[in-house]
Design a protein around this motif. Structure first.
Motif, PDB file in Angstrom:
ATOM      1  N   ALA A  68      40.178  17.806  32.499  1.00  0.00           N
ATOM      2  CA  ALA A  68      40.931  19.057  32.329  1.00  0.00           C
ATOM      3  C   ALA A  68      42.307  18.942  32.961  1.00  0.00           C
ATOM      4  CB  ALA A  68      40.152  20.221  32.937  1.00  0.00           C
ATOM      5  N   LYS A  72      45.855  18.983  31.114  1.00  0.00           N
ATOM      6  CA  LYS A  72      46.528  20.222  31.505  1.00  0.00           C
ATOM      7  C   LYS A  72      45.858  21.445  30.874  1.00  0.00           C
ATOM      8  CE  LYS A  72      51.096  18.175  32.311  1.00  0.00           C
ATOM      9  NZ  LYS A  72      50.697  16.914  32.766  1.00  0.00           N
ATOM     10  N   ASP A  73      44.521  21.416  30.902  1.00  0.00           N
ATOM     11  CA  ASP A  73      43.715  22.492  30.329  1.00  0.00           C
ATOM     12  C   ASP A  73      43.305  23.453  31.448  1.00  0.00           C
ATOM     13  OD1 ASP A  73      41.880  24.132  29.081  1.00  0.00           O
ATOM     14  OD2 ASP A  73      40.801  22.493  28.092  1.00  0.00           O
ATOM     15  N   LYS A  74      44.163  24.445  31.678  1.00  0.00           N
ATOM     16  CA  LYS A  74      43.964  25.380  32.783  1.00  0.00           C
ATOM     17  C   LYS A  74      42.669  26.178  32.619  1.00  0.00           C
ATOM     18  CE  LYS A  74      46.055  29.201  35.289  1.00  0.00           C
ATOM     19  NZ  LYS A  74      47.175  30.111  35.405  1.00  0.00           N
ATOM     20  N   GLU A  75      42.382  26.622  31.413  1.00  0.00           N
ATOM     21  CA  GLU A  75      41.181  27.428  31.172  1.00  0.00           C
ATOM     22  C   GLU A  75      39.908  26.634  31.521  1.00  0.00           C
ATOM     23  OE1 GLU A  75      38.780  29.529  27.489  1.00  0.00           O
ATOM     24  OE2 GLU A  75      40.922  29.119  27.251  1.00  0.00           O
ATOM     25  N   ARG A  76      39.855  25.395  31.061  1.00  0.00           N
ATOM     26  CA  ARG A  76      38.686  24.543  31.354  1.00  0.00           C
ATOM     27  C   ARG A  76      38.589  24.272  32.859  1.00  0.00           C
ATOM     28  NH1 ARG A  76      33.696  23.365  30.072  1.00  0.00           N
ATOM     29  NH2 ARG A  76      33.166  21.183  30.250  1.00  0.00           N
ATOM     30  N   MET A  78      39.629  26.183  35.280  1.00  0.00           N
ATOM     31  CA  MET A  78      39.185  27.407  35.934  1.00  0.00           C
ATOM     32  C   MET A  78      37.675  27.613  35.747  1.00  0.00           C
ATOM     33  SD  MET A  78      41.804  28.411  37.491  1.00  0.00           S
ATOM     34  CE  MET A  78      41.314  30.015  38.083  1.00  0.00           C
ATOM     35  N   GLN A  79      37.163  27.287  34.568  1.00  0.00           N
ATOM     36  CA  GLN A  79      35.717  27.402  34.327  1.00  0.00           C
ATOM     37  C   GLN A  79      34.939  26.464  35.254  1.00  0.00           C
ATOM     38  OE1 GLN A  79      35.458  26.337  30.210  1.00  0.00           O
ATOM     39  NE2 GLN A  79      35.675  28.449  29.486  1.00  0.00           N
ATOM     40  N   SER A  82      34.900  27.585  38.992  1.00  0.00           N
ATOM     41  CA  SER A  82      34.392  28.933  39.284  1.00  0.00           C
ATOM     42  C   SER A  82      32.986  28.839  39.892  1.00  0.00           C
ATOM     43  CB  SER A  82      34.343  29.766  38.002  1.00  0.00           C
ATOM     44  OG  SER A  82      33.305  29.295  37.162  1.00  0.00           O
ATOM     45  N   TRP A  85      30.158  27.377  37.520  1.00  0.00           N
ATOM     46  CA  TRP A  85      30.608  26.132  36.905  1.00  0.00           C
ATOM     47  C   TRP A  85      29.516  25.421  36.116  1.00  0.00           C
ATOM     48  CZ3 TRP A  85      28.290  21.572  38.268  1.00  0.00           C
ATOM     49  CH2 TRP A  85      27.589  21.540  39.481  1.00  0.00           C
ATOM     50  N   ALA A  88      29.541  26.194  32.520  1.00  0.00           N
ATOM     51  CA  ALA A  88      30.645  25.587  31.771  1.00  0.00           C
ATOM     52  C   ALA A  88      30.289  24.199  31.251  1.00  0.00           C
ATOM     53  CB  ALA A  88      31.892  25.525  32.637  1.00  0.00           C
TER      54      ALA A  88
END
Length: 89
Positions: A68, A72-76, A78-79, A82, A85, A88
């Motif tokens: 991620a 540069k996959d911010k959403e992934r 963050m998942q 969290s 996790w 995810a």
């Protein structure tokens, strides 16, 4: 009453001993375990299984976080960082 050395309890104990000896001498028990009709686990074995599963998930999580970040996959990211996790993965 006649004493039978081959009663079912004796056979079961012998079978358990044979399975145990096979497991101790065979370096890869995977096929042995998969071929069994039924497998019983002790609390200790369940704890080991849980520990290995958690280690696998942690390793997979680290790989996914690295991927991620590289993408540069911010959403992934963050998942995976969290509290939930595991969902995810």
């Amino acid at each position: 009453m006649m004493n039978n050395d081959k009663n079912s309890n004796h056979f079961k104990q012998e079978l358990d001993l044979n399975v145990y000896m096979d497991a101790m001498t065979d370096t890869d028990n995977t096929q042995l375990i998969l071929k069994r009709e039924k497998t019983r686990y002790t609390d200790g074995a369940n704890k080991v299984i849980q520990k290995v599963q958690n280690e696998f998930l942690e390793k997979k999580r680290v790989e996914e976080i690295d991927m991620a970040l590289a993408n540069k996959d911010k959403e992934r990211f963050m998942q995976l960082t969290s509290a939930n996790w595991k969902d995810a993965l």
